[in-house]
Design an enzyme around this catalytic site. Structure first.
Site, mmCIF file in Angstrom:
data_model
loop_
_atom_site.group_PDB
_atom_site.id
_atom_site.type_symbol
_atom_site.label_atom_id
_atom_site.label_comp_id
_atom_site.label_asym_id
_atom_site.label_seq_id
_atom_site.Cartn_x
_atom_site.Cartn_y
_atom_site.Cartn_z
ATOM 1 N N ASP A 86 -11.117 3.083 4.111
ATOM 2 C CA ASP A 86 -11.381 1.645 3.962
ATOM 3 C C ASP A 86 -12.884 1.358 3.855
ATOM 4 O OD1 ASP A 86 -9.348 -0.162 3.607
ATOM 5 O OD2 ASP A 86 -8.738 -0.158 5.721
ATOM 6 N N LYS A 144 0.842 -1.211 0.000
ATOM 7 C CA LYS A 144 0.000 0.000 0.000
ATOM 8 C C LYS A 144 0.867 1.248 0.000
ATOM 9 C CE LYS A 144 -3.811 -2.390 2.251
ATOM 10 N NZ LYS A 144 -4.518 -2.716 3.495
ATOM 11 N N GLN A 146 -4.689 -1.248 9.693
ATOM 12 C CA GLN A 146 -4.485 -2.581 9.107
ATOM 13 C C GLN A 146 -5.006 -3.656 10.069
ATOM 14 O OE1 GLN A 146 -3.244 -3.258 5.926
ATOM 15 N NE2 GLN A 146 -3.917 -5.329 6.387
#
Ligand code: NAD
Length: 282
Positions: free
Chosen positions: A119, A52, A96
């Protein structure tokens, strides 16, 4: 058979975003900023975060890593999220997952400002998806929709069978397919006659996490197969579909690796640039 090349498509998207960022950043005195929180040493998470960060750099997005030890307390993690919520240079916050045992991921996700929730996991954004309102969409299913669009595949009128009902893939995928006028069916481990459901699919999305689960007898002739699965096996990364067995029967299929995975990361970048534009009123 059309190979739905997520790797190449994601590269194109990163290039488009880079051009957009290069045009926007000078006007606003900064580039988009993504804060990336990684707690602990989970090897898969470390790989995802590295990928990422690399993708951000390619698109001209500043990713700021926050790497915390596995024994970080809930309070410390919440304090970091609160600080990032009010940091003017941060447009997106990525936490994460999974978090180490003892940390409450749902509580943390709900603490992220929905305007920075790139997200798309915050209940506000999930609610907006359900209502068909603009908001951040979960990156994996949104990446799938983006990939279909780039290959001029219109889900309208098609029956879309999704294997898996998780909050991050299966459920939002169904809602996104519905928004494009497909007829979605969510199947799962308790579904009766799963094979028959799958055989009826014009678009089959496999997101269950079982390597090679989808076999030739589960796929309709001419179907579009989207393989979301990422399974680490002795033979390397494998999808949820037996690619070699189904590839000659389908109209189009995503490979693993190089399909949905890179599109997921590209969508994170799309969401981050969107968050930046909203934040600076571009
Ligand atoms: P999950 O474990 O949260 O959910 C799996 C779902 O599959 C569950 O709803 C379960 O009911 C269903 N399921 C399990 N066994 C089944 C069976 N035998 N028959 C029918 N349904 C069954 O998983 P997830 O987080 O949604 O991820 C699914 C897969 O997608 C995993 O391989 C994961 O690594 C991968 N994934 C890939 C990306 C990407 O970027 N490509 C992103 C997220 C997840």
């Amino acid at each position: 058979m059309i190979l739905l090349d997520g790797k190449e498509t994601a590269k194109t998207i990163r290039g488009e975003l880079k051009a957009e960022v290069e045009a926007l950043a000078p006007k606003h005195g900064r580039a988009p900023g993504l804060a990336v929180i990684l707690v602990g040493e989970d090897p898969a998470s470390q790989v995802y975060v590295r990928n990422k960060e690399r993708a951000c750099a390619e698109a001209g997005i500043i990713s700021v890593p926050h790497k915390l030890p596995a024994d970080t307390s809930q309070q410390e993690l919440e304090k970091l999220i609160s600080d990032l919520n009010t940091d003017e240079t941060v447009d997106g916050i990525l936490l994460q997952l999974p978090l180490p045992k003892g940390l409450d991921s749902q509580r943390c996700l709900e603490l992220i400002d929905p305007e920075k929730d790139v997200d798309g996991f915050h209940p506000v954004n999930v609610g907006k998806l359900t209502l068909g309102l603009p908001g951040f969409r979960s990156c994996t299913p949104a990446g799938v929709m983006n990939l279909l669009e780039r290959y001029d595949i219109d889900p309208s009128g098609k029956k879309c069978v999704i294997i898996g009902r998780s909050n991050i893939v299966g459920k939002p995928q169904a809602l996104m397919m519905l928004a494009k006028n497909a007829t979605p069916v969510i199947t799962h481990s308790r579904t009766k006659d799963l094979k028959a459901e799958c055989r009826d699919a014009d678009i089959l999305v496999a997101a269950l996490g079982r390597p090679g689960f989808v076999t030739e007898d589960m796929v309709k002739e001419g179907a579009i197969v989207i393989d979301v699965g990422i399974n680490r096996t002795e033979d390397g990364l494998k999808g949820d579909c037996d690619f070699d067995a189904v590839k000659d029967k389908v109209h189009a299929i995503t490979p693993v690796p190089g399909g949905v995975g890179p599109m997921t990361i590209a969508q994170l970048l799309v969401n981050t640039v969107q968050a930046f534009k909203q934040h600076v009123n571009a």
